[in-house]
Scaffold this motif. Structure first.
Motif, mmCIF file in Angstrom:
data_model
loop_
_atom_site.group_PDB
_atom_site.id
_atom_site.type_symbol
_atom_site.label_atom_id
_atom_site.label_comp_id
_atom_site.label_asym_id
_atom_site.label_seq_id
_atom_site.Cartn_x
_atom_site.Cartn_y
_atom_site.Cartn_z
ATOM 1 N N ILE A 1 45.249 57.376 46.632
ATOM 2 C CA ILE A 1 44.797 58.733 46.957
ATOM 3 C C ILE A 1 45.101 59.057 48.415
ATOM 4 O O ILE A 1 45.498 60.170 48.742
ATOM 5 N N ARG A 2 44.926 58.095 49.285
ATOM 6 C CA ARG A 2 45.172 58.308 50.712
ATOM 7 C C ARG A 2 46.662 58.370 51.032
ATOM 8 O O ARG A 2 47.071 58.998 51.998
ATOM 9 N N GLY A 3 47.504 57.703 50.230
ATOM 10 C CA GLY A 3 48.945 57.734 50.453
ATOM 11 C C GLY A 3 49.465 56.555 51.236
ATOM 12 O O GLY A 3 50.602 56.569 51.714
ATOM 13 N N LYS A 4 48.667 55.490 51.359
ATOM 14 C CA LYS A 4 49.092 54.336 52.149
ATOM 15 C C LYS A 4 50.184 53.524 51.462
ATOM 16 O O LYS A 4 50.772 52.661 52.096
ATOM 17 N N HIS A 5 50.464 53.794 50.207
ATOM 18 C CA HIS A 5 51.522 53.075 49.506
ATOM 19 C C HIS A 5 52.891 53.676 49.785
ATOM 20 O O HIS A 5 53.905 53.125 49.373
ATOM 21 N N LYS A 6 52.945 54.785 50.508
ATOM 22 C CA LYS A 6 54.208 55.456 50.813
ATOM 23 C C LYS A 6 54.652 55.127 52.239
ATOM 24 O O LYS A 6 53.821 54.985 53.136
ATOM 25 N N PRO A 7 55.952 55.046 52.466
ATOM 26 C CA PRO A 7 56.424 54.770 53.830
ATOM 27 C C PRO A 7 56.240 55.948 54.781
ATOM 28 O O PRO A 7 56.327 55.771 55.987
ATOM 29 N N VAL A 8 55.976 57.145 54.270
ATOM 30 C CA VAL A 8 55.798 58.324 55.120
ATOM 31 C C VAL A 8 54.327 58.607 55.393
ATOM 32 O O VAL A 8 53.973 59.715 55.793
ATOM 33 N N PHE A 9 53.459 57.609 55.219
ATOM 34 C CA PHE A 9 52.018 57.811 55.414
ATOM 35 C C PHE A 9 51.734 58.321 56.817
ATOM 36 O O PHE A 9 52.198 57.779 57.811
ATOM 37 N N THR A 10 50.985 59.415 56.878
ATOM 38 C CA THR A 10 50.523 59.990 58.131
ATOM 39 C C THR A 10 49.021 60.214 57.982
ATOM 40 O O THR A 10 48.596 60.861 57.041
ATOM 41 N N PRO A 11 48.202 59.677 58.893
ATOM 42 C CA PRO A 11 46.755 59.711 58.683
ATOM 43 C C PRO A 11 46.142 61.105 58.573
ATOM 44 O O PRO A 11 45.185 61.294 57.843
ATOM 45 N N HIS A 12 46.683 62.095 59.273
ATOM 46 C CA HIS A 12 46.063 63.415 59.291
ATOM 47 C C HIS A 12 46.680 64.390 58.289
ATOM 48 O O HIS A 12 46.302 65.551 58.254
ATOM 49 N N ILE A 13 47.624 63.927 57.472
ATOM 50 C CA ILE A 13 48.276 64.770 56.472
ATOM 51 C C ILE A 13 47.986 64.200 55.099
ATOM 52 O O ILE A 13 47.899 62.994 54.906
ATOM 53 N N ASP A 14 47.876 65.074 54.113
ATOM 54 C CA ASP A 14 47.648 64.643 52.740
ATOM 55 C C ASP A 14 48.969 64.135 52.163
ATOM 56 O O ASP A 14 49.800 64.911 51.716
ATOM 57 N N THR A 15 49.163 62.820 52.195
ATOM 58 C CA THR A 15 50.378 62.210 51.665
ATOM 59 C C THR A 15 50.127 61.485 50.351
ATOM 60 O O THR A 15 51.039 60.887 49.802
ATOM 61 N N GLY A 16 48.906 61.535 49.849
ATOM 62 C CA GLY A 16 48.534 60.757 48.677
ATOM 63 C C GLY A 16 48.894 61.401 47.358
ATOM 64 O O GLY A 16 49.382 62.532 47.286
#
Length: 191
Positions: free
Chosen positions: A78-93
């Motif tokens: 959900i947070r998007g940490k499995h993606k290489p483009v993870f950015t903490p303040h953007i919804d990447t999940g």
């Protein structure tokens, strides 16, 4: 280190901080008295933009899985940490659909000892709901509370990330139009 080298290093740090340093497009090598001193790389950190994100849908079967281990993997997706483009303040999940929530397991004596706290807002009106009662009445809330506890406590999590989790007690879900991919997580046996 000699005094001259220390002064040059301090000047370089000041020039870098104030933006007066001149960098070549890729690397700048400062060579003084035939010795290699420092190599500077002019690289910028990638920051994902909301327009660049492609949100996918995943289905996770919770049957026979341990609650905490399931919740950590779901929160990571959900947070998007499995993606290489993870950015903490953007919804990447991505979106996650959890089915068979009523068949999730807990380890140890948590089924007897775990309690869920809620408060009405009035003094003395707090409720302690046992895990077993929560599993019989609302099994989907058990997974929701576990996952929400693993998400960051900020505006992004409250407004966006909490809406990416859909939990259903049975095996059916109404999200076939989104064509969710099946996500298989390793099952660990409850002790």
């Amino acid at each position: 280190m000699s005094v001259q080298k220390r002064l040059r290093a301090a000047e370089t740090r000041v020039a870098t901080r104030t933006g007066e340093a001149r960098y070549l497009p890729r690397a700048c090598v400062c060579v003084c008295s035939h010795q290699l001193e420092q190599v500077f790389f002019a690289m910028s950190t990638y920051s994902a933009r909301p327009a660049d994100m492609d949100h996918k849908w995943f289905v996770v079967d919770a049957e026979g899985m341990v609650l905490g281990r399931l919740a950590t993997e779901v929160a990571r997706i959900i947070r998007g940490k499995h993606k290489p483009v993870f950015t903490p303040h953007i919804d990447t999940g991505d979106y996650v659909i959890v089915i068979n929530a009523a068949k999730v397991l807990v380890t140890g004596r948590k089924s007897e000892q775990k309690r869920y706290f809620s408060h009405s807002g009035y003094m003395g009106h707090d409720k302690q709901t046992p895990f077993a009662a929560m599993m019989t009445k609302h099994p989907e809330r058990v997974i929701e509370k576990a996952v929400h506890g693993m998400l960051p406590k900020n505006a992004l999590a409250r407004q966006v990330l909490r809406l990416k989790l859909r939990v259903y007690a049975g095996a059916d879900h109404p999200h076939m139009a989104q064509q969710p991919a099946t996500l298989t997580l390793p099952k660990r046996e409850a002790k």
